[in-house]
Design an enzyme around this catalytic site. Structure first.
Site, short mmCIF file in Angstrom:
data_model
loop_
_atom_site.label_atom_id
_atom_site.label_comp_id
_atom_site.label_asym_id
_atom_site.label_seq_id
_atom_site.Cartn_x
_atom_site.Cartn_y
_atom_site.Cartn_z
N HIS A 65 -10.15 1.45 1.44
CA HIS A 65 -9.69 2.78 1.87
C HIS A 65 -10.86 3.74 2.05
CE1 HIS A 65 -5.36 2.51 1.98
NE2 HIS A 65 -5.25 2.10 0.73
N CYS B 174 0.86 -1.18 0.00
CA CYS B 174 0.00 0.00 0.00
C CYS B 174 0.90 1.24 0.00
CB CYS B 174 -0.87 -0.02 1.26
SG CYS B 174 -1.95 1.42 1.41
N HIS C 256 -9.02 -3.47 -2.42
CA HIS C 256 -8.07 -2.71 -1.61
C HIS C 256 -8.45 -1.22 -1.58
CE1 HIS C 256 -3.75 -1.88 -0.27
NE2 HIS C 256 -4.20 -0.69 -0.58
N GLU C 257 -8.75 -0.66 -2.75
CA GLU C 257 -9.05 0.78 -2.83
C GLU C 257 -10.40 1.10 -2.19
OE1 GLU C 257 -6.60 2.57 -3.44
OE2 GLU C 257 -5.37 1.02 -4.35
ZN ZN Z 1 -3.58 1.23 -0.11
#
Ligand code: ZN
Length: 195
Positions: A156, A110, A152-153
């Site tokens: 966030h 990341c 993953h995004e």
């Molecule tokens: Zn990340």
């Protein structure tokens, strides 16, 4: 100009993002932010960047996987990860649905935790409904590495870091991953013992 990427510990990474009002999509202000996020992601050789990472609590991500990034990974790893290049895109107000299928463990990193990696279980297939930077509706069904990037995004946007989902026994520096573990199966890496 590049944006500053917040690193782990910054409260922006734990603040859930808000949807972008439809009237703000397509404005020059948002287009400018998207270009800055694109330049910042490319400068860090990243494949994804979410707005909370640059301190903006809004539901916006940018993604891109360039052929030159994929060339650096061995052909076997590319095939195993189902990793293919795709061109830049910005996605706004995303809804994620996990499709049936196995959960797969691969190492990921990341930009908000530079220099580290861990094995993270992710769904092989997802469906994402969103809007593009012009306000057009987008539906993506993704497998393999793109599915992982999207999960993953989107994490966030919900204040979630990969460290919340990783197998903690596999958390390590990128340098030592390259030195000791890069060609080993996750099952072996989990033991911490080089067979
Ligand atoms: Zn990340």
């Amino acid at each position: 100009m590049l944006l500053q990427i917040m690193t782990v510990g910054h409260p922006a990474l734990r603040t859930p993002a808000m949807p972008i009002p439809s009237g703000d999509i397509g404005t020059s202000e948002l287009q400018r932010l998207i270009s800055l996020m694109r330049d910042t992601m490319r400068s860090a050789s990243g494949v994804g960047l979410a707005a909370p990472q640059i301190g903006e609590p809004i539901e916006l991500i940018v993604i891109e996987d360039r052929p030159e990034y994929i060339d650096r990974v061995g052909a076997e790893k590319v095939a195993e990860r189902q990793r293919y290049p795709f061109s830049f895109r910005a996605l706004i107000n995303l809804q994620l649905t996990t499709l049936a299928g196995p959960s797969i463990d691969f190492f990921e990193g990341c930009l908000s935790l530079p220099g580290y990696l861990a094995a993270v279980p992710r769904s092989l297939s997802v469906r994402v409904e969103a809007f593009d930077e012009n306000g057009e509706r987008v539906v993506l069904e993704a497998n393999g590495w793109l599915s992982r990037i999207l999960q993953h995004e989107i994490d966030h946007l919900n204040g979630i870091m990969y460290t919340d989902r990783m197998d903690p026994r596999t958390f390590m520096s990128k340098q030592l991953y390259e030195r000791y573990w890069k060609d080993m199966p996750v099952e072996t890496i989990r033991t911490g013992v080089i067979a």
